[in-house]
Design a protein around this motif. Sequence first.
Motif, PDB file in Angstrom:
ATOM      1  N   ASN A 238      43.109 -24.491 -19.383  1.00  0.00           N
ATOM      2  CA  ASN A 238      42.900 -23.628 -20.477  1.00  0.00           C
ATOM      3  C   ASN A 238      42.140 -22.383 -19.986  1.00  0.00           C
ATOM      4  N   VAL A 239      42.785 -21.436 -19.830  1.00  0.00           N
ATOM      5  CA  VAL A 239      42.224 -20.049 -19.179  1.00  0.00           C
ATOM      6  C   VAL A 239      41.355 -19.260 -20.120  1.00  0.00           C
ATOM      7  N   SER A 240      41.276 -19.616 -21.529  1.00  0.00           N
ATOM      8  CA  SER A 240      40.314 -18.902 -22.431  1.00  0.00           C
ATOM      9  C   SER A 240      39.082 -19.429 -22.509  1.00  0.00           C
ATOM     10  N   ASP A 241      38.264 -18.719 -23.572  1.00  0.00           N
ATOM     11  CA  ASP A 241      36.944 -19.125 -23.699  1.00  0.00           C
ATOM     12  C   ASP A 241      36.675 -19.943 -24.805  1.00  0.00           C
ATOM     13  N   GLN A 242      37.745 -20.800 -25.485  1.00  0.00           N
ATOM     14  CA  GLN A 242      37.422 -21.487 -26.363  1.00  0.00           C
ATOM     15  C   GLN A 242      38.408 -22.791 -26.139  1.00  0.00           C
ATOM     16  N   SER A 243      37.959 -23.905 -26.444  1.00  0.00           N
ATOM     17  CA  SER A 243      39.036 -24.986 -26.412  1.00  0.00           C
ATOM     18  C   SER A 243      40.156 -25.033 -27.238  1.00  0.00           C
ATOM     19  N   ILE A 244      41.115 -25.673 -26.500  1.00  0.00           N
ATOM     20  CA  ILE A 244      42.167 -25.869 -26.905  1.00  0.00           C
ATOM     21  C   ILE A 244      42.610 -27.254 -27.454  1.00  0.00           C
TER      22      ILE A 244
END
Length: 118
Positions: free
Chosen positions: A4-10
């Motif tokens: 996960n490269v984003s700032d929010q959980s997936i």
Amino acid sequence: MPHNVSDQSIEITGASVVDPPKGLRIISYAAYDLNDTEGLPLLVLGGESDTPNFSRLKNYAESLVKVPPKKESDIFFQAKIRIESPPRKNIERCRFQYRQGDHEFTQTLDCRMELKVG
């Protein structure tokens, strides 16, 4: 291995092989924890002594796989494949479905797997 490269959980809701080549049949999908399998098994042959006993391990594909922001998951996805005739092509793409907040996404990624029949 999902990263996960984003700032929010997936939350991964599904994973699958895209367009399996003729000669291969996908039997099932599963997801396992690296810590339970002593690392990522790159080749798995049923009955081999160094193959993890997957029937005794928790299958994380039966629930959501959560990946925190900016982290790689310890959960890896696996396809159980039956070779019915020599495949003419390789598996080249996998599709992941996931949720982030209130949004649903589908992403197709390269996941090349070369299969040879002796």
